[in-house]
Design a protein around this motif. Structure first.
Motif, PDB file in Angstrom:
ATOM      1  N   ARG A 130       0.891  -1.075   0.267  1.00 54.74           N
ATOM      2  CA  ARG A 130      -0.042   0.033  -0.155  1.00 54.74           C
ATOM      3  C   ARG A 130       0.826   1.147  -0.165  1.00 54.74           C
ATOM      4  O   ARG A 130       0.419   2.444  -0.454  1.00 54.74           O
ATOM      5  CB  ARG A 130      -1.025   0.054   1.151  1.00 54.74           C
ATOM      6  N   LEU A 131       1.981   1.167   0.708  1.00 52.67           N
ATOM      7  CA  LEU A 131       2.872   2.360   0.707  1.00 52.67           C
ATOM      8  C   LEU A 131       3.440   2.872  -0.612  1.00 52.67           C
ATOM      9  O   LEU A 131       3.771   3.870  -0.890  1.00 52.67           O
ATOM     10  CB  LEU A 131       3.982   2.210   1.782  1.00 52.67           C
ATOM     11  N   ARG A 132       3.847   1.561  -1.566  1.00 53.05           N
ATOM     12  CA  ARG A 132       4.359   1.776  -2.741  1.00 53.05           C
ATOM     13  C   ARG A 132       3.351   2.492  -3.609  1.00 53.05           C
ATOM     14  O   ARG A 132       3.480   3.321  -4.457  1.00 53.05           O
ATOM     15  CB  ARG A 132       4.802   0.317  -3.356  1.00 53.05           C
ATOM     16  N   GLY A 133       2.172   2.145  -3.604  1.00 54.42           N
ATOM     17  CA  GLY A 133       0.851   2.873  -4.163  1.00 54.42           C
ATOM     18  C   GLY A 133       0.919   4.274  -3.855  1.00 54.42           C
ATOM     19  O   GLY A 133       0.825   5.088  -4.730  1.00 54.42           O
ATOM     20  N   LEU A 134       0.894   4.548  -2.337  1.00 56.72           N
ATOM     21  CA  LEU A 134       0.979   5.708  -2.025  1.00 56.72           C
ATOM     22  C   LEU A 134       2.046   6.500  -2.516  1.00 56.72           C
ATOM     23  O   LEU A 134       1.881   7.988  -3.124  1.00 56.72           O
ATOM     24  CB  LEU A 134       0.887   5.886  -0.411  1.00 56.72           C
TER      25      LEU A 134
END
Ligand code: AMP
Ligand code: ZN
Ligand code: FE
Ligand code: FE
Length: 274
Positions: free
Chosen positions: A230-234
């Motif tokens: 999710r952090l990579r997406g963010l």
């Protein structure tokens, strides 16, 4: 294959090794690039730079600035800033001072129930420029109250405990603005490593990006696989550089140098953001 670790601590704050020793350990761990990021202090820079240079390491000057977002603790890494910039000096000096008073307040509460004194904490802090809960934890270990540093954090020193006292820290947007004005490249450290699964909300990133935030630490041992995804997406959505690092504290934490790494591409992007 370059091994790049952009988040380590020395005994200038709450690591257990001198800045030079951290660099020697970094070389032993096969790192090519290493950043020293003590909490709210750059007092270890010269010693680390000298040792890293003689070892042939690429050394990156860094700091981990204590900050807040609506009362919740946020850690902000900054690289390459001018440590003598007056606003930077004032900001971290205020935090270091607040940390001392906060540690004394915690010890006052602890002393009602445990055999621990301020002198014990001062002894454990040794030459540290920035005092933190780990030094109080070490004093509790020395007094036989707990077995090891991390055991003190599970109950006694955790936020919400009867002994916990917070300390002043700047708003994260102000911290980004200040470090940016001093030439720093800023990265939010372990944003999803909050207690009880607390995650730094998206709107904090939106505001920090507007203030000039460059990156986010994605690969960190306190993030699950799912959180990293999710952090990579963010990071993609906000145009942030995704980093990875160990958050090494010497013997103070199980974190091993190089256990998480930053890619060459990400490191190049950070350098270009200067
Ligand atoms: P403080 O800066 O005083 O709020 O203390 C936070 C510091 O304590 C962080 O930098 C962590 O590295 C350290 N810390 C937090 N949890 C633990 C733990 N379970 N074991 C060892 N150190 C910890
Ligand atoms: Zn620490
Ligand atoms: Fe941190
Ligand atoms: Fe850290």
């Amino acid at each position: 294959m370059m091994r790049i670790d952009l988040h380590t601590h020395s005994a200038v704050s709450d690591g257990t090794e001198s800045p030079a020793e951290v660099m020697r350990q970094a070389a032993r761990a096969g790192l090519d690039v290493v950043a020293l990021c003590d909490h709210d202090s750059t007092a270890g820079w010269e010693e680390a730079r000298a040792e890293a240079t003689s070892l042939g390491l690429t050394w990156v000057p860094g700091i981990e600035v204590s900050a807040r977002f609506h009362g919740t603790s946020v850690h902000l890494l900054s690289y390459w800033h001018n440590p003598a910039h007056p606003e930077v000096e004032a900001m971290v000096a205020r935090t270091r001072d607040a940390r001392v008073h906060r540690a004394q307040a915690i010890v006052d509460l602890l002393a009602q129930d445990f055999p621990v004194t301020w002198a014990d904490v001062v002894e454990q802090a040794g030459g540290a420029v920035t005092v933190g809960r780990p030094h109080i934890a070490d004093a509790l270990v020395a007094q036989g109250v707990v077995e090891e540093r991390s055991a003190a954090f599970t109950e006694i020193l955790r936020p919400g405990s009867a002994y916990y006292v917070p300390h002043y820290a700047p708003e994260v947007v102000d911290a980004v603005t200040t470090m940016r004005a001093a030439g720093g490249v800023t990265v939010i450290a372990h944003p999803y490593a909050g207690r009880a699964g607390a995650e730094l909300p998206d709107r904090a990133f939106t505001r920090a990006v507007r203030a000039g935030l460059a990156g986010v630490e994605v690969d960190h041992r306190d993030h699950t696989h799912e959180q990293r995804g999710r952090l990579r997406g963010l990071a993609d959505r906000h145009g942030l550089i995704a980093t990875g690092s160990s958050d090494y504290h010497g013997a103070g934490k199980p974190n091993e140098l190089g256990e998480n790494l930053t890619s060459v591409e990400a490191f190049t992007s950070l350098q270009e953001a200067r």
